[in-house]
Scaffold this active site. Sequence first.
Site, short mmCIF file in Angstrom:
data_model
loop_
_atom_site.label_atom_id
_atom_site.label_comp_id
_atom_site.label_asym_id
_atom_site.label_seq_id
_atom_site.Cartn_x
_atom_site.Cartn_y
_atom_site.Cartn_z
N SER A 1 0.82 -1.21 0.00
CA SER A 1 0.00 0.00 0.00
C SER A 1 0.85 1.26 0.00
O SER A 1 0.40 2.31 -0.46
CB SER A 1 -0.92 0.00 1.21
OG SER A 1 -1.82 -1.08 1.11
N HIS B 1 -4.43 -2.13 -4.77
CA HIS B 1 -4.11 -3.50 -5.19
C HIS B 1 -5.24 -4.39 -4.72
O HIS B 1 -6.09 -3.94 -3.93
CB HIS B 1 -2.78 -3.98 -4.57
CG HIS B 1 -2.77 -3.79 -3.08
ND1 HIS B 1 -3.52 -4.57 -2.22
CD2 HIS B 1 -2.16 -2.86 -2.30
CE1 HIS B 1 -3.35 -4.14 -0.99
NE2 HIS B 1 -2.55 -3.10 -1.01
MG MG Z 1 -4.15 1.55 3.37
ZN ZN Z 2 -2.43 -5.03 2.72
#
Ligand code: MG
Ligand code: ZN
Length: 374
Positions: free
Chosen positions: A91, A312
């Site tokens: 992230s 993602h």
């Molecule tokens: Mg996050």
């Molecule tokens: Zn994650």
Amino acid sequence: MGSRFSLAMNVVLLLLFGSCTATRQTAVPPPSGPQVELAKPRNVIFLIGDGMGLPQITGAMYMNNNISVFERFKNIGFHKSNSSDNLVTDSAAGATAFASGVKTYNGAIGVNARKESVPTLLEMAEQKQMATGLIASSSITHATPAAFIAHVAGREDKEGIAVAFLDTPIDLFIGGGLDYFSRRKTDERDIVTELTAKGYRITNFIDQDIQQLDITTDKNIGYFTANAEPLPVSQGRDYLLPATTKALEFLDERSPNGFFLMIEGSQIDWGGHSNDANYVINEMHDFEKIVAAALDFAARDQSTLIVVTGDHETGGFAVQPGSTLNDIQVAFTTKSHTALMIPVFAAGPGAEAFRGIYENTAIFDKIKAALDLK
Ligand code: MG
Ligand code: ZN
């Protein structure tokens, strides 16, 4: 199996073409014909569902009687979510790609692959005298919001990220993580006291219900929803929608030059890591409420660009055979993230730019161009 296949292919290519096979990428020519001038928004609301890929959107839709808020969008694309050092991003690299337009290594917050600071959309919006805000259903120092305001080499430096809130005059932030500001392990500083001295009005969940948060103020606003990480929505967390509504009202009044607001549905990802389908779906439905609120605001306002995507996919989530409407059978392939392309949804002035397939970094380029940021 996949890696053996690609290794074999490379050997074949090498045998066929010797050393001339280095460039496997083919350049796509730009579309010919006159460039259409896109409408310019005054405001941007950027909504990120952490760990939200098409499987999560699909599951949430089937678990909501076949209805999804994403059906309200007409401009849809996909981004390639990989980071600079891994096909499977984390992230931090994912958010840095959105915030600053660079592919960087997993773990990087607001720095490029050489660990140099890179300016963020939020900082550029401040430079343009726009109002700015960050809201997350994680701690506000967590990787996704952090990448819009901080520049540190590693995402675990949560106290370093907290200090960064002193560097940019962000107008509003709402999320967990009070401990990283006020009960610090690395030094004796109290960043809440320092922010207050800078002109912030900081309150928290112990002193005040977010429904009572007073937004009629000339001060900048910080509101802490938890000492560390906020609860899952299934355990009573209910602030994302009121935070969004209040932030939109506050920021809209704030600057004649418009606003940039990033809101993260942080815990879709955590449900994926836990391989907990109910966690994923509950967090998706919570996130969809703020997407709806943003779309409703934009419909009234007529000058706001909405961009919604995930950084993602998490879990290799799949809706399995045997599923029926409102009762899905699911499976996960991993407790980690996956390398799926991720859908991007846009609405409002300039939304057409988000059609197509592009790198995650292009989302930065498109928002930057839409707002004429420098
Ligand atoms: Mg996050
Ligand atoms: Zn994650």
